[in-house]
Scaffold this motif. Structure first.
Motif, PDB file in Angstrom:
ATOM      1  N   GLN A 307       0.819  -1.204   0.000  1.00 18.38           N
ATOM      2  CA  GLN A 307       0.000   0.000   0.000  1.00 18.38           C
ATOM      3  C   GLN A 307       0.857   1.260   0.000  1.00 18.38           C
ATOM      4  O   GLN A 307       0.488   2.272  -0.578  1.00 18.38           O
ATOM      5  N   SER A 308       2.032   1.207   0.617  1.00 20.57           N
ATOM      6  CA  SER A 308       2.916   2.372   0.642  1.00 20.57           C
ATOM      7  C   SER A 308       3.681   2.564  -0.658  1.00 20.57           C
ATOM      8  O   SER A 308       4.341   3.594  -0.839  1.00 20.57           O
ATOM      9  N   GLN A 309       3.634   1.594  -1.584  1.00 26.89           N
ATOM     10  CA  GLN A 309       4.350   1.620  -2.858  1.00 26.89           C
ATOM     11  C   GLN A 309       5.872   1.609  -2.679  1.00 26.89           C
ATOM     12  O   GLN A 309       6.609   1.938  -3.618  1.00 26.89           O
ATOM     13  N   LEU A 310       6.357   1.262  -1.480  1.00 28.64           N
ATOM     14  CA  LEU A 310       7.792   1.252  -1.202  1.00 28.64           C
ATOM     15  C   LEU A 310       8.332  -0.143  -0.941  1.00 28.64           C
ATOM     16  O   LEU A 310       9.540  -0.309  -0.788  1.00 28.64           O
ATOM     17  N   SER A 311       7.472  -1.134  -0.859  1.00 28.85           N
ATOM     18  CA  SER A 311       7.891  -2.516  -0.633  1.00 28.85           C
ATOM     19  C   SER A 311       6.947  -3.436  -1.390  1.00 28.85           C
ATOM     20  O   SER A 311       6.045  -2.974  -2.100  1.00 28.85           O
ATOM     21  N   PHE A 312       7.152  -4.747  -1.226  1.00 27.83           N
ATOM     22  CA  PHE A 312       6.371  -5.725  -1.965  1.00 27.83           C
ATOM     23  C   PHE A 312       5.562  -6.581  -0.992  1.00 27.83           C
ATOM     24  O   PHE A 312       6.028  -6.919   0.091  1.00 27.83           O
ATOM     25  N   GLN A 313       4.344  -6.920  -1.433  1.00 30.01           N
ATOM     26  CA  GLN A 313       3.485  -7.750  -0.594  1.00 30.01           C
ATOM     27  C   GLN A 313       3.855  -9.230  -0.660  1.00 30.01           C
ATOM     28  O   GLN A 313       3.742  -9.942   0.340  1.00 30.01           O
ATOM     29  N   ASP A 314       4.260  -9.703  -1.807  1.00 31.87           N
ATOM     30  CA  ASP A 314       4.443 -11.144  -2.009  1.00 31.87           C
ATOM     31  C   ASP A 314       5.862 -11.515  -2.389  1.00 31.87           C
ATOM     32  O   ASP A 314       6.098 -12.586  -2.945  1.00 31.87           O
ATOM     33  N   LEU A 315       6.815 -10.636  -2.124  1.00 34.64           N
ATOM     34  CA  LEU A 315       8.208 -10.924  -2.466  1.00 34.64           C
ATOM     35  C   LEU A 315       9.084 -10.469  -1.299  1.00 34.64           C
ATOM     36  O   LEU A 315       9.300  -9.264  -1.104  1.00 34.64           O
ATOM     37  N   LEU A 543      15.558  -7.051  -7.249  1.00 31.46           N
ATOM     38  CA  LEU A 543      14.743  -6.020  -6.607  1.00 31.46           C
ATOM     39  C   LEU A 543      15.095  -5.795  -5.138  1.00 31.46           C
ATOM     40  O   LEU A 543      14.952  -4.670  -4.635  1.00 31.46           O
ATOM     41  N   LEU A 544      15.553  -6.840  -4.438  1.00 34.40           N
ATOM     42  CA  LEU A 544      15.760  -6.718  -2.994  1.00 34.40           C
ATOM     43  C   LEU A 544      17.227  -6.679  -2.585  1.00 34.40           C
ATOM     44  O   LEU A 544      17.543  -6.200  -1.487  1.00 34.40           O
ATOM     45  N   LEU A 545      18.138  -7.179  -3.433  1.00 27.79           N
ATOM     46  CA  LEU A 545      19.553  -7.200  -3.073  1.00 27.79           C
ATOM     47  C   LEU A 545      20.389  -6.232  -3.893  1.00 27.79           C
ATOM     48  O   LEU A 545      21.261  -5.538  -3.344  1.00 27.79           O
ATOM     49  N   MET A 550      15.622   0.961  -1.477  1.00 26.92           N
ATOM     50  CA  MET A 550      14.290   0.495  -1.850  1.00 26.92           C
ATOM     51  C   MET A 550      13.502   1.567  -2.584  1.00 26.92           C
ATOM     52  O   MET A 550      12.471   1.279  -3.198  1.00 26.92           O
ATOM     53  N   CYS A 551      13.962   2.825  -2.522  1.00 26.88           N
ATOM     54  CA  CYS A 551      13.278   3.914  -3.233  1.00 26.88           C
ATOM     55  C   CYS A 551      13.785   4.071  -4.658  1.00 26.88           C
ATOM     56  O   CYS A 551      13.250   4.892  -5.412  1.00 26.88           O
ATOM     57  N   ASN A 552      14.811   3.321  -5.034  1.00 33.28           N
ATOM     58  CA  ASN A 552      15.376   3.432  -6.366  1.00 33.28           C
ATOM     59  C   ASN A 552      14.455   2.749  -7.369  1.00 33.28           C
ATOM     60  O   ASN A 552      14.089   1.577  -7.201  1.00 33.28           O
ATOM     61  N   ASP A 668      11.460  -2.502 -16.210  1.00 28.70           N
ATOM     62  CA  ASP A 668      10.903  -1.286 -15.622  1.00 28.70           C
ATOM     63  C   ASP A 668       9.991  -1.683 -14.472  1.00 28.70           C
ATOM     64  O   ASP A 668       8.896  -2.206 -14.682  1.00 28.70           O
ATOM     65  N   LEU A 669      10.441  -1.431 -13.258  1.00 25.02           N
ATOM     66  CA  LEU A 669       9.685  -1.833 -12.074  1.00 25.02           C
ATOM     67  C   LEU A 669       8.359  -1.097 -11.973  1.00 25.02           C
ATOM     68  O   LEU A 669       7.337  -1.689 -11.599  1.00 25.02           O
TER      69      LEU A 669
END
Length: 675
Positions: A307-315, A543-545, A550-552, A668-669
């Motif tokens: 919901q914050s658009q800064l992280s992932f729900q399922d990853l 995406l995570l490493l 995380m804002c990039n 493109d994320l």
């Protein structure tokens, strides 16, 4: 056999062809220098002009609902006919200017002017008395008078010459130079007499030297007296228009309903022909797939933003192991499509290109997941029985594989699986392609208390129509004579009811680990689970490493991440990837098969050497569903021995590729992730 009845639009096209031939002959006759009887030619020109105007009115009144059978590109055909008629009208108007006698150009005599003015005054009195009478009549008489008045107005708008005291003077606002034959060049400030006002915006005007021609109305401004008279006329016409709008509004709703009821589609025509059973409908799930990628696996394989658009729900990444952290979903199961029985077959006139079952997660009102398709096989001896997962040597294509998996995280109490049985057909007479739904079945996964149902073999009844229709029979003979009362008769009837046999199974330990790495909601072939899980591992690393923060949201240089979702929507390329993966996996040691880093390296290597060049090859035809010729061409290119990919073959002049696009090598994320 009686001749086929022509539709209204086809009749107009035929009549327009006849008028066009007459106009061409008239133009050739007028161009001859020895043409003697100019009066007769001028009269014929006026007659053809009136015929064109009548044909234009008839064409504007036509609608798609008037056609006895579907017409392809109806609106485009109608617009083309309007352009043809407008072109004929302009040609006749230009010809009439050349053929018009000189005494008419000079203007009518005073006696003729007085006689016409008296007739017009008497007509105005008659019209005013008729208007007073119509106000006292009933509503249906008013509608008829309005239609007559509208037709009279149209007649006066097109091609009417304003003569006598009704001639209107206009002043040119700016200079206009005629570019085509029949145009009148004017200068700024020049006073013109408008003889005719056409609806297309080109008015017939005459200058002080007696020259006539067409002038755009936007270049003209009426004089002061004439503008006052026109304002009064406009006010009267606006009042009449308001009255007619009030009267016509009473019937507008009914016209909308009538149009909706009488609208003819291909399914109605096929049902009337007896080519399809009454329970068949246009395929809803097929229409969803054609709308874009919203209901395809390439969309649901992407990570879902929080919901914050800064992280992932399922990853999520496990910090201890460096692997993707698996998470269960509310529904995670495997199922096997076993067979379909007593499915009605389309009649004559249709050639079936594909029989298939589309399935997705469904809550009774909307589709919750991607739509997965499994193609069925059948034999000519029993055309009402469909089967899945046929026996064959080698690897079974995922399109024919009846073993599927389903994951869904919806909290809806009505969550279930929607099965739509469909056929892709082509009409032998017209070559028209289409997708029909042969029926549907819904398997609810939770009972009334909210507990999951027992995973076992389910025999689902196929319903006709759509999931939003109720009590639609697949066959007209099922309940025509009422329900049987005897036990034996009921047993016979139950064997004639269309059925879909599905076997639900719990997930084994190995597949459970792989499925927990996938998104919360996705449906697919069970044979591709290991590839999807490895892709999610590579996606998590990027995406995570590998990102700085995380804002990039910069573009990620990775051909695998950017193009693999597109391959997921093309089953033949997925089969080629599975084949190459299996061959490479045989050369691994047992310990390497459990090493996730080794599997990720092999995934990238096998994908880039086998599938990626084929995806952007210029020789590869664009995928087309149920097109046997296209599928054969793609199979020859994919499995041809000469298509072995290497650095030498990719850089050779004989290997052609599509034009380079940055999206082929960058991920493109922002645009790819689910929001």
């Amino acid at each position: 056999m009686p001749p086929k009845k022509r539709g209204p639009l086809q009749t107009v096209q035929r009549d327009t062809d006849v008028i066009k031939r007459k106009v061409d002959a008239l133009v050739q006759q007028a161009a001859q220098p020895d043409a003697s009887d100019w009066t007769e030619t001028f009269e014929r020109c006026k007659e053809l002009k009136r015929a064109v105007e009548e044909m234009t009115k008839t064409l504007k009144k036509l609608s798609k609902a008037d056609e006895p059978a579907p017409v392809g590109n109806y609106d485009q055909c109608k617009r083309d006919e309007e352009k043809r008629l407008l072109n004929l009208h302009e040609r006749l108007q230009s010809l009439a200017l050349q053929l018009q006698p000189q005494d008419e150009i000079a203007g009518p005599s005073s006696s003729q002017t007085e006689q016409k003015s008296d007739e017009e005054n008497s007509d105005e009195k008659d019209e005013s008395s008729e208007d007073e009478d119509t106000e006292e009549e009933e509503a249906h008489d008013d509608y008829e008078d309005d239609d007559d008045a509208d037709s009279d107005d149209e007649d006066t708008d097109i091609g009417q010459t304003a003569t006598g005291q009704e001639t209107v003077s206009y002043v040119a606002l700016s200079a206009f130079t005629g570019e085509e034959e029949g145009d009148l060049s004017i200068q700024k400030g020049e006073v013109l007499k408008v003889l005719s006002k056409n609806k297309d915006g080109w008015w017939l005007a005459q200058n002080s030297n007696g020259q006539k021609g067409l002038v755009p109305k936007t270049f003209l401004k009426s004089s002061q007296k004439d503008s006052e008279r026109e304002n009064e006329d406009e006010e009267e016409s606006e009042e009449e228009q308001e009255e007619s709008d009030i009267k016509s509004s009473k019937t507008s709703n009914w016209n909308t309903v009538r149009k909706a009821v009488t609208e003819i589609d291909a399914t109605d025509v096929l049902s009337a022909m007896g080519a399809i059973p009454p329970g068949f409908r246009p395929s809803n799930l097929s229409r969803h797939l054609e709308e874009g990628t919203s209901y395809r696996a390439s969309h649901f394989i992407q990570p879902k933003l929080s919901q914050s658009q800064l992280s992932f729900q399922d990853l999520h990444m496990d910090p201890d192991t460096g692997k993707v952290h698996g998470h269960p979903s509310r529904v995670s199961l495997t199922l096997t499509l076993w067979s379909c029985r007593m499915i009605p077959a389309p009649g004559v006139g249709l050639q079936v290109l594909s029989r298939h079952v589309r399935l997705c997660a469904f809550n009774g009102t909307q589709v919750l997941s991607n739509i997965h398709t499994v193609r069925a096989t059948y034999n000519f001896k029993s055309q009402k029985t469909w089967s899945f997962s046929p026996r064959m040597t080698g690897m079974l294509p995922c399109l024919l594989d009846g073993d599927c998996f389903l994951r869904c995280d919806s909290e809806s109490p009505d969550l279930g699986i929607l099965f739509e049985l469909g056929v892709t057909y082509i009409r032998n007479s017209t070559g028209e392609r289409g997708d029909l739904s042969c029926g549907w079945a819904f398997l609810k996964l939770f009972d009334e208390s909210g507990a999951p149902i027992t995973l076992r073999t389910q025999e689902l009844t196929i319903h006709g129509g759509t999931p939003f229709e109720r009590d639609t029979d697949m066959d007209t003979t099922s309940t025509k004579r009422g329900y049987p009362t005897g036990v034996f008769q009921q047993m016979l009837l139950s064997r004639k009811v269309p059925k879909l046999v599905v076997k639900l199974k719990s997930v084994n330990a190995r597949n459970r680990v792989l499925l927990n790495l996938l998104p919360d909601t996705i449906v697919g072939s069970l044979s591709t689970v290991h590839l999807l899980a490895t892709y999610r591992q590579i996606l998590a690393d990027a995406l995570l490493l590998d990102r700085v923060t995380m804002c990039n949201a910069d573009l990620i240089c990775s051909s695998v991440l950017s193009s693999f979702p597109d391959v997921l929507d093309q089953p033949d390329l997925m089969d080629a990837f599975r084949k190459s993966w299996t061959e490479s996996e045989r050369n691994l040691r047992r310990s390497d098969k459990r090493d996730i880093n080794m599997l990720k390296q092999m995934f990238v290597s096998v994908y880039m050497s086998s599938v990626f060049p084929l995806l952007y090859s210029a020789e590869m035809p664009t995928p087309c569903w149920a097109d046997e010729e296209v599928e054969s061409q793609r199979a020859r290119i994919i499995y041809s021995p000469s298509q072995k990919i290497s650095v030498e073959t990719m850089l050779s002049s004989q290997c052609t590729h599509q034009a380079f696009d940055i999206t082929q090598v960058t991920y493109d994320l922002i645009s790819r992730a689910q929001h």
